[in-house]
Design a protein around this motif. Structure first.
Motif, PDB file in Angstrom:
ATOM      1  N   ASN A 116      -7.074   6.536  -3.336  1.00 52.02           N
ATOM      2  CA  ASN A 116      -6.747   7.839  -3.127  1.00 52.02           C
ATOM      3  C   ASN A 116      -5.910   8.561  -1.827  1.00 52.02           C
ATOM      4  N   MET A 117      -6.080   7.788  -0.796  1.00 50.65           N
ATOM      5  CA  MET A 117      -5.388   8.105   0.459  1.00 50.65           C
ATOM      6  C   MET A 117      -3.944   7.766   0.383  1.00 50.65           C
ATOM      7  N   CYS A 118      -4.055   6.501  -0.527  1.00 49.65           N
ATOM      8  CA  CYS A 118      -2.654   5.933  -0.476  1.00 49.65           C
ATOM      9  C   CYS A 118      -1.724   6.933  -1.411  1.00 49.65           C
ATOM     10  N   LEU A 119      -2.284   7.235  -2.418  1.00 52.92           N
ATOM     11  CA  LEU A 119      -1.562   8.254  -3.015  1.00 52.92           C
ATOM     12  C   LEU A 119      -1.203   9.538  -2.557  1.00 52.92           C
ATOM     13  N   VAL A 120      -2.349  10.241  -1.685  1.00 54.81           N
ATOM     14  CA  VAL A 120      -2.135  11.429  -1.215  1.00 54.81           C
ATOM     15  C   VAL A 120      -0.815  11.063  -0.015  1.00 54.81           C
ATOM     16  N   LEU A 121      -0.796  10.005   0.927  1.00 53.39           N
ATOM     17  CA  LEU A 121       0.335   9.904   1.534  1.00 53.39           C
ATOM     18  C   LEU A 121       1.896   9.756   0.834  1.00 53.39           C
ATOM     19  N   ALA A 122       1.535   8.876  -0.187  1.00 56.22           N
ATOM     20  CA  ALA A 122       2.896   8.594  -0.986  1.00 56.22           C
ATOM     21  C   ALA A 122       3.451  10.067  -1.649  1.00 56.22           C
ATOM     22  N   VAL A 123       2.451  10.609  -2.130  1.00 60.92           N
ATOM     23  CA  VAL A 123       2.954  12.116  -2.650  1.00 60.92           C
ATOM     24  C   VAL A 123       3.398  13.101  -1.422  1.00 60.92           C
TER      25      VAL A 123
END
Length: 209
Positions: free
Chosen positions: A150-157
């Motif tokens: 989830n943290m990687c998705l947040v950073l990507a977004v």
């Protein structure tokens, strides 16, 4: 001494003049909204062909995603955007500063909405997973995205939205500089006209009768 508020540049990307950049931007937005309007009108004319009414099996609900009323509202918004973009293009071409203001206000509104999206991602990071779960099962790479941290998705977004915000801020600055340039040109022309007119009248009054 010139204040920072009075400073502006007359060049934008590819060393184009801000007027040229604003005209190109206005035409580009008009073309995009014209295509969207054409698609919406075609969907209203033949809804079966364009499949804009999704069945309950697609979403698990009995409600249509977009009915005729929403399609009409979307078409009206696209038509309004074409008008606003046309005003900006005309204002930049004919050097009428007031015609550029509606398009500039739209850019500020759009930038604020994207900023709220970035803030919502930071405040509520779980909304990304919730959004992915609502996607259809046939969506490409849905399972891979769901399994990502989830943290990687947040950073990507956030990185993606940040790039969009930076680009939109640059376009806002381009349109604002165009407005300042056109407004400054109009003010200078008025001052030159008034000064010339006063000089002519003074010269006429000084002649002997």
């Amino acid at each position: 001494m010139i204040s920072p508020w009075d400073r502006y540049t007359t060049s934008c990307c590819l060393c184009c003049h801000v007027r040229t950049g604003t005209i190109i931007l206005g035409i580009w937005y008009m073309l995009i909204n014209a295509v969207v309007l054409l698609i919406l009108l075609s969907a209203l004319n033949d809804p079966v062909q364009y499949h804009y009414h999704l069945t309950s099996s697609d979403l698990g609900t009995d409600l249509d995603v977009m009915d005729d009323a929403n399609m009409c509202i979307a078409a009206a918004i696209s038509l309004l955007m074409i008008l606003i973009c046309g005003m900006a293009t005309y204002g930049a071409y004919k050097q009428h500063a007031a015609w550029i203001i509606p398009f500039f206000c739209y850019q500020i509104f759009d930038f604020a909405l994207n900023t709220l999206v970035a803030i919502s991602v930071v405040v509520y990071p779980n909304t990304i997973q919730d959004y992915l779960q609502q996607l259809p099962g046939t969506f490409p790479y849905k399972e891979d995205l769901m399994s990502t941290n989830n943290m990687c998705l947040v950073l990507a977004v956030l990185l993606f939205v940040g790039c969009i915000l930076a680009f939109k801020a640059y376009l806002i600055a381009c349109v604002w500089n165009c407005y300042r340039y056109v407004s400054g040109r109009s003010t200078t022309e008025v001052l030159v006209y008034v000064t010339t007119n006063d000089t002519t009248m003074n010269s006429t009054d000084g002649q002997p009768v």
